[in-house]
Scaffold this active site. Structure first.
Site, PDB file in Angstrom:
ATOM      1  N   ASP A  82      44.526  50.212  21.343  1.00 25.58           N
ATOM      2  CA  ASP A  82      43.245  50.405  22.039  1.00 25.58           C
ATOM      3  C   ASP A  82      42.145  49.459  21.550  1.00 25.58           C
ATOM      4  O   ASP A  82      41.017  49.547  22.030  1.00 25.58           O
ATOM      5  CB  ASP A  82      42.791  51.867  21.891  1.00 25.58           C
ATOM      6  CG  ASP A  82      42.703  52.306  20.437  1.00 25.58           C
ATOM      7  OD1 ASP A  82      43.301  51.646  19.565  1.00 25.58           O
ATOM      8  OD2 ASP A  82      42.028  53.312  20.174  1.00 25.58           O
TER       9      ASP A  82
ATOM     10  N   ARG B 102      37.531  52.205  21.471  1.00 29.30           N
ATOM     11  CA  ARG B 102      38.354  53.387  21.717  1.00 29.30           C
ATOM     12  C   ARG B 102      38.184  53.746  23.184  1.00 29.30           C
ATOM     13  O   ARG B 102      37.099  53.682  23.736  1.00 29.30           O
ATOM     14  CB  ARG B 102      37.919  54.536  20.823  1.00 29.30           C
ATOM     15  CG  ARG B 102      37.951  54.134  19.351  1.00 29.30           C
ATOM     16  CD  ARG B 102      37.750  55.295  18.444  1.00 29.30           C
ATOM     17  NE  ARG B 102      38.917  56.182  18.464  1.00 29.30           N
ATOM     18  CZ  ARG B 102      38.853  57.458  18.124  1.00 29.30           C
ATOM     19  NH1 ARG B 102      37.702  58.005  17.808  1.00 29.30           N
ATOM     20  NH2 ARG B 102      39.943  58.193  18.135  1.00 29.30           N
TER      21      ARG B 102
ATOM     22  N   PRO C 125      51.706  50.463  17.200  1.00 29.55           N
ATOM     23  CA  PRO C 125      52.160  51.814  17.496  1.00 29.55           C
ATOM     24  C   PRO C 125      51.578  52.236  18.844  1.00 29.55           C
ATOM     25  O   PRO C 125      50.448  51.871  19.165  1.00 29.55           O
ATOM     26  CB  PRO C 125      51.548  52.673  16.381  1.00 29.55           C
ATOM     27  CG  PRO C 125      50.646  51.788  15.590  1.00 29.55           C
ATOM     28  CD  PRO C 125      50.589  50.444  16.230  1.00 29.55           C
TER      29      PRO C 125
ATOM     30  N   GLU D 239      44.824  52.293   4.903  1.00 27.84           N
ATOM     31  CA  GLU D 239      44.708  50.859   4.646  1.00 27.84           C
ATOM     32  C   GLU D 239      44.687  50.585   3.147  1.00 27.84           C
ATOM     33  O   GLU D 239      45.411  49.727   2.644  1.00 27.84           O
ATOM     34  CB  GLU D 239      43.438  50.287   5.297  1.00 27.84           C
ATOM     35  CG  GLU D 239      43.412  50.345   6.822  1.00 27.84           C
ATOM     36  CD  GLU D 239      42.937  51.680   7.386  1.00 27.84           C
ATOM     37  OE1 GLU D 239      42.778  52.654   6.607  1.00 27.84           O
ATOM     38  OE2 GLU D 239      42.722  51.757   8.613  1.00 27.84           O
TER      39      GLU D 239
HETATM   40  N1  UDP Z   1      49.146  56.529  17.946  1.00 28.82           N
HETATM   41  C1  UDP Z   1      50.449  56.970  17.936  1.00 28.82           C
HETATM   42  N2  UDP Z   1      50.697  58.338  17.978  1.00 28.82           N
HETATM   43  C2  UDP Z   1      49.692  59.250  18.014  1.00 28.82           C
HETATM   44  C3  UDP Z   1      48.363  58.791  18.009  1.00 28.82           C
HETATM   45  C4  UDP Z   1      48.125  57.428  17.951  1.00 28.82           C
HETATM   46  O1  UDP Z   1      51.373  56.165  17.921  1.00 28.82           O
HETATM   47  O2  UDP Z   1      49.976  60.459  18.038  1.00 28.82           O
HETATM   48  C5  UDP Z   1      48.857  55.085  17.926  1.00 28.82           C
HETATM   49  C6  UDP Z   1      47.855  54.616  18.966  1.00 28.82           C
HETATM   50  O3  UDP Z   1      48.523  54.253  20.165  1.00 28.82           O
HETATM   51  C7  UDP Z   1      47.185  53.438  18.278  1.00 28.82           C
HETATM   52  C8  UDP Z   1      47.258  53.821  16.805  1.00 28.82           C
HETATM   53  O4  UDP Z   1      48.274  54.791  16.683  1.00 28.82           O
HETATM   54  O5  UDP Z   1      47.885  52.241  18.498  1.00 28.82           O
HETATM   55  C9  UDP Z   1      45.943  54.398  16.275  1.00 28.82           C
HETATM   56  O6  UDP Z   1      45.605  55.536  17.014  1.00 28.82           O
HETATM   57  P1  UDP Z   1      44.148  55.798  17.583  1.00 28.82           P
HETATM   58  O7  UDP Z   1      43.691  54.576  18.303  1.00 28.82           O
HETATM   59  O8  UDP Z   1      44.135  57.074  18.321  1.00 28.82           O
HETATM   60  O9  UDP Z   1      43.350  55.956  16.207  1.00 28.82           O
HETATM   61  P2  UDP Z   1      41.854  55.590  15.825  1.00 28.82           P
HETATM   62  O10 UDP Z   1      41.336  54.551  16.751  1.00 28.82           O
HETATM   63  O11 UDP Z   1      41.120  56.876  15.943  1.00 28.82           O
HETATM   64  O12 UDP Z   1      41.965  55.120  14.424  1.00 28.82           O
HETATM   65 MN    MN Z   2      42.065  53.288  18.053  1.00 31.64          MN
END
Ligand code: UDP
Ligand code: MN
Length: 294
Positions: free
Chosen positions: A158, A273, A57, A244
Site C-alpha cells: 500500500d 495507507r 507481503p 524493523e
Molecule cells: N499484510 C498481510 N497480512 C495481513 C495484514 C497485512 O500480508 O493480515 C501485508 C499488507 O498487504 C502490507 C504489509 O503486510 O503489504 C503491511 O500491512 P499494512 O499496510 O496493513 O500495515 P501498516 O501500513 O499499518 O504498517
Molecule cells: Mn501499510
C-alpha cells in the site's frame, strides 16, 4: 543512307559490347569487395546492474488488486527488479496468480498463512511472509559463489514508491537508509545524518527504538542477507513497531548505515495507507448476472 547507318552501327558495336562487359564484371565483383565499415570500436563494458529484490507481503481484501496494479506499474519501470510477492494465505489465490502471469516483470509468487493467533490488532503484520521471502532468496543464492550482487527491500503493497528510490538503493553496500513520508504521526521520519553518518532519528513515535525507521526506509545487500543466514523477523518477544529494529539489530549497527537520498533530506517513498472501502451497498441477493473480478 541505310548502309551508312548500318556501317556506323557495326563500327560502334564492339565498343558497346566492351562497355557492357566492363559494367557487368564490375557489378559482379562488387559484392566481393569488403563493405566500407567504420573501424570497430570495443563497446565499453558496463558491469550489470545489481538486481533489486522487492519482497511484498499481500493479503486478500477488496483493494488488493488495485494496490498490486499500482505497484506493478511502478516496478515495471525499474531495471533488473525481481518482485517476490508473498500471499498471506494457505494457498496461492487465483486472483494473484492471474495477476502475476500478466504483470510484465520477473516475479516469484509465494504464499504462507499467518497463524490465526497472530491475526490480532496491535500485533505485527506480515512477519511470516517477509521471512518466506528471505528464505526463498537465501535458498536461491546460498550455493552460488560470492560475490553475489543484489539488493533487497521490503515493499508493502500500500506504499507509494518513486522511481528515484530504486536508483538510490541500487548502490547499497551493506544496509542503506532514507526518509519515509507520512509515517509515525508526522509528515515524514528520517535518519539524522552528520558528516555522512547516521547519528540519530527524527521521529514522532517511540524515539527510543534502536532503529527508529519504517520498513520502507531501508534496503539490505544480498551479501549481508547471505552472510547472516539466521536473521529473520521475530514473533516471540517482538513489541509492536519493533519489527524493523529487531531485524536490523541482527545484521548491522547504526554507525554502519549508509545514508541515501541526499543525506536523508529527500522523501522518495510514502507510507500511504488505503482507506477501507465502503461496500455497504453490495447486494446480498439479486447479484450481478456476470461474475467480475475486482
Ligand atoms: N499484510 C498481510 N497480512 C495481513 C495484514 C497485512 O500480508 O493480515 C501485508 C499488507 O498487504 C502490507 C504489509 O503486510 O503489504 C503491511 O500491512 P499494512 O499496510 O496493513 O500495515 P501498516 O501500513 O499499518 O504498517
Ligand atoms: Mn501499510
Amino acid at each position: 543512307m541505310k548502309s551508312l547507318l548500318f556501317s556506323r552501327f557495326l563500327l560502334l558495336l564492339p565498343w558497346g559490347l566492351i562497355v557492357i562487359l566492363l559494367l557487368e564484371t564490375d557489378s559482379s565483383r562488387a559484392p566481393l569487395a569488403p563493405p566500407a565499415r567504420p573501424p570497430q570500436q570495443a563497446a565499453p563494458r558496463r558491469p550489470a546492474l545489481p538486481p533489486i529484490y522487492a519482497i511484498t507481503p499481500t493479503y486478500s481484501r477488496p483493494v488488493q488488486k488495485a494496490e498490486l496494479t499500482r505497484l506493478a506499474n511502478t516496478f515495471r519501470q525499474v531495471a533488473r527488479l525481481h518482485w517476490v510477492l508473498v500471499e498471506d494465505a494457505a494457498r496461492r489465490s487465483e486472483l494473484v496468480s492471474r495477476f502475476v502471469a500478466r504483470a510484465g516483470l520477473p516475479c516469484t509468487h509465494l504464499h504462507v498463512p499467518t497463524p490465526r493467533r497472530y491475526k490480532r490488532p496491535g500485533l505485527p503484520r506480515a512477519t511470516e511472509q517477509r521471512n518466506a521471502g528471505l528464505a526463498w532468496l537465501r535458498q536461491r543464492h546460498q550455493h552460488l559463489p560470492p560475490p553475489q550482487p543484489g539488493v533487497l527491500f521490503f515493499a508493502d503493497d500500500d506504499n507509494t514508491y518513486s522511481l528515484e528510490l530504486f536508483e538510490e538503493m541500487r548502490t547499497t553496500r551493506k544496509v542503506s537508509v532514507w526518509p519515509v513520508g507520512l509515517v509515525g504521526g508526522r509528515r515524514y521520519e528520517r535518519p539524522v545524518v552528520e558528516n555522512g553518518k547516521v547519528v540519530g532519528w527524527y521521529t514522532g513515535w517511540r524515539a527510543d527504538r534502536p532503529f527508529a525507521i519504517d520498513m520502507a526506509g531501508f534496503a539490505v545487500s544480498l551479501q549481508v542477507i547471505l552472510s547472516n543466514p539466521k536473521a529473520v523477523f521475530k514473533r516471540r518477544g517482538s513489541q509492536p513497531g519493533m519489527q524493523e529494529s529487531d531485524f536490523l539489530k541482527q545484521i548491522t549497527t547504526v554507525e554502519e548505515l549508509e545514508p541515501k537520498a541526499n543525506n536523508c533530506t529527500k522523501v522518495l517513498v510514502w507510507h500511504t495507507r488505503t482507506e477501507k472501502v465502503n461496500l455497504g451497498n453490495e447486494p446480498k441477493y439479486h447479484l450481478d448476472t456476470v461474475k467480475i473480478e475486482v
